[in-house]
Design an enzyme around this catalytic site. Sequence first.
Site, PDB file in Angstrom:
ATOM      1  N   CYS A  17      -0.891  -0.305 -18.361  1.00  0.00           N
ATOM      2  CA  CYS A  17      -0.212  -0.922 -19.501  1.00  0.00           C
ATOM      3  C   CYS A  17      -1.181  -1.611 -20.456  1.00  0.00           C
ATOM      4  O   CYS A  17      -0.791  -2.461 -21.254  1.00  0.00           O
ATOM      5  CB  CYS A  17       0.863  -1.895 -19.027  1.00  0.00           C
ATOM      6  SG  CYS A  17       2.123  -1.100 -17.997  1.00  0.00           S
ATOM      7  N   THR A  20       0.583   4.139 -18.240  1.00  0.00           N
ATOM      8  CA  THR A  20       0.933   3.779 -16.875  1.00  0.00           C
ATOM      9  C   THR A  20       0.999   5.047 -16.021  1.00  0.00           C
ATOM     10  O   THR A  20       0.835   6.161 -16.517  1.00  0.00           O
ATOM     11  CB  THR A  20       2.251   2.993 -16.801  1.00  0.00           C
ATOM     12  OG1 THR A  20       2.381   2.404 -15.495  1.00  0.00           O
ATOM     13  CG2 THR A  20       3.459   3.882 -17.069  1.00  0.00           C
ATOM     14  N   HIS A  75       3.169   7.206 -12.899  1.00  0.00           N
ATOM     15  CA  HIS A  75       4.371   7.430 -12.085  1.00  0.00           C
ATOM     16  C   HIS A  75       4.025   8.419 -10.994  1.00  0.00           C
ATOM     17  O   HIS A  75       3.264   9.378 -11.228  1.00  0.00           O
ATOM     18  CB  HIS A  75       5.516   7.995 -12.919  1.00  0.00           C
ATOM     19  CG  HIS A  75       5.948   7.124 -14.046  1.00  0.00           C
ATOM     20  ND1 HIS A  75       6.329   5.809 -13.881  1.00  0.00           N
ATOM     21  CD2 HIS A  75       6.060   7.379 -15.377  1.00  0.00           C
ATOM     22  CE1 HIS A  75       6.654   5.293 -15.045  1.00  0.00           C
ATOM     23  NE2 HIS A  75       6.495   6.224 -15.975  1.00  0.00           N
ATOM     24  N   GLY A 130       8.131   2.104 -25.439  1.00  0.00           N
ATOM     25  CA  GLY A 130       7.203   1.021 -25.704  1.00  0.00           C
ATOM     26  C   GLY A 130       6.153   0.934 -24.617  1.00  0.00           C
ATOM     27  O   GLY A 130       6.278   1.522 -23.543  1.00  0.00           O
ATOM     28  N   GLY A 131       5.086   0.184 -24.890  1.00  0.00           N
ATOM     29  CA  GLY A 131       4.040  -0.009 -23.892  1.00  0.00           C
ATOM     30  C   GLY A 131       2.897   0.971 -24.059  1.00  0.00           C
ATOM     31  O   GLY A 131       2.894   1.835 -24.938  1.00  0.00           O
ATOM     32  N   ALA A 160       9.911   1.292 -13.613  1.00  0.00           N
ATOM     33  CA  ALA A 160       9.278   2.006 -12.501  1.00  0.00           C
ATOM     34  C   ALA A 160       8.793   0.971 -11.506  1.00  0.00           C
ATOM     35  O   ALA A 160       7.856   0.214 -11.786  1.00  0.00           O
ATOM     36  CB  ALA A 160       8.133   2.874 -12.992  1.00  0.00           C
ATOM     37  N   ILE A 207       7.887  -1.777 -17.152  1.00  0.00           N
ATOM     38  CA  ILE A 207       9.082  -1.581 -17.965  1.00  0.00           C
ATOM     39  C   ILE A 207       8.655  -1.104 -19.344  1.00  0.00           C
ATOM     40  O   ILE A 207       7.799  -1.706 -19.989  1.00  0.00           O
ATOM     41  CB  ILE A 207       9.906  -2.879 -18.075  1.00  0.00           C
ATOM     42  CG1 ILE A 207      10.475  -3.262 -16.705  1.00  0.00           C
ATOM     43  CG2 ILE A 207      11.043  -2.717 -19.100  1.00  0.00           C
ATOM     44  CD1 ILE A 207      11.210  -4.588 -16.693  1.00  0.00           C
ATOM     45  N   GLY A 208       9.240  -0.010 -19.779  1.00  0.00           N
ATOM     46  CA  GLY A 208       8.999   0.513 -21.121  1.00  0.00           C
ATOM     47  C   GLY A 208      10.248   1.236 -21.577  1.00  0.00           C
ATOM     48  O   GLY A 208      10.719   2.150 -20.890  1.00  0.00           O
ATOM     49  N   GLY A 231      12.859   3.249 -19.167  1.00  0.00           N
ATOM     50  CA  GLY A 231      13.371   2.195 -18.305  1.00  0.00           C
ATOM     51  C   GLY A 231      12.319   1.518 -17.473  1.00  0.00           C
ATOM     52  O   GLY A 231      11.348   0.977 -18.006  1.00  0.00           O
TER      53      GLY A 231
END
Length: 227
Positions: free
Chosen positions: A175, A83, A85, A79-80, A159, A145-146, A157
Amino acid sequence: MAGCRPVVEVVHLGLQSYQEALRLQQVFVNRHRSGPAHALLLCQHPPVYTTGIRTKPYPEPLLDRLRLLGADVHRTNRGGLITFHGPGQLVCYPVLNLGGFKKSVRWYVGQLEETVIDLCRRFGIEASTSPHTGVWVGDNKICAIGIHCGRYVTSHGLALNCNTDLSWFQHIVPCGIEGKGVTSLSAELQRNVTVEETVPHLLDAFTHLFRCELTAAPESLQDAAET
């Protein structure tokens, strides 16, 4: 009773490419076919931008521009929206069968948020939720959170920015939320807070919020996952 609490294996994966982390998550998802096999996969990623589920794909020229920065780009089934990382970010992929906890995706996401809020509190940082998913310090997101959930088995999960280079976020609308910023544990505390320092606090908070017992994954399991 403590003996009735779900047991969750903690797997330290170190620095992993995003593609490899996806493969490893699937390995651990598949373990649930033969019974409960809860796991927490902890890692960091080299620089990568990831996109989540949305009505239409991101324009390829935008993704190419991000690649020119030296980052990988991956589409995902979480989801989301988009983003980042990268090193200095604690990534946690819980692979849980919610049948052993509570069969509610909304509850699960809320518990992840509360886990990070509890962690931040341990560092003296006042964090909160908002109408947008994730954990925030004021108008700045500290943790994205996704998640994905299939047949009540979770993947993807959270990050959490520890000492992440936040300049990577300047190239996207994190996001998909306009007018908001990003922050990190280090930025809030004005000192270097590493992933290694943060992990024990995350595990303690997770144990408390999910009412589970954590155990170190046997080396044979980690070796099997990485082959």
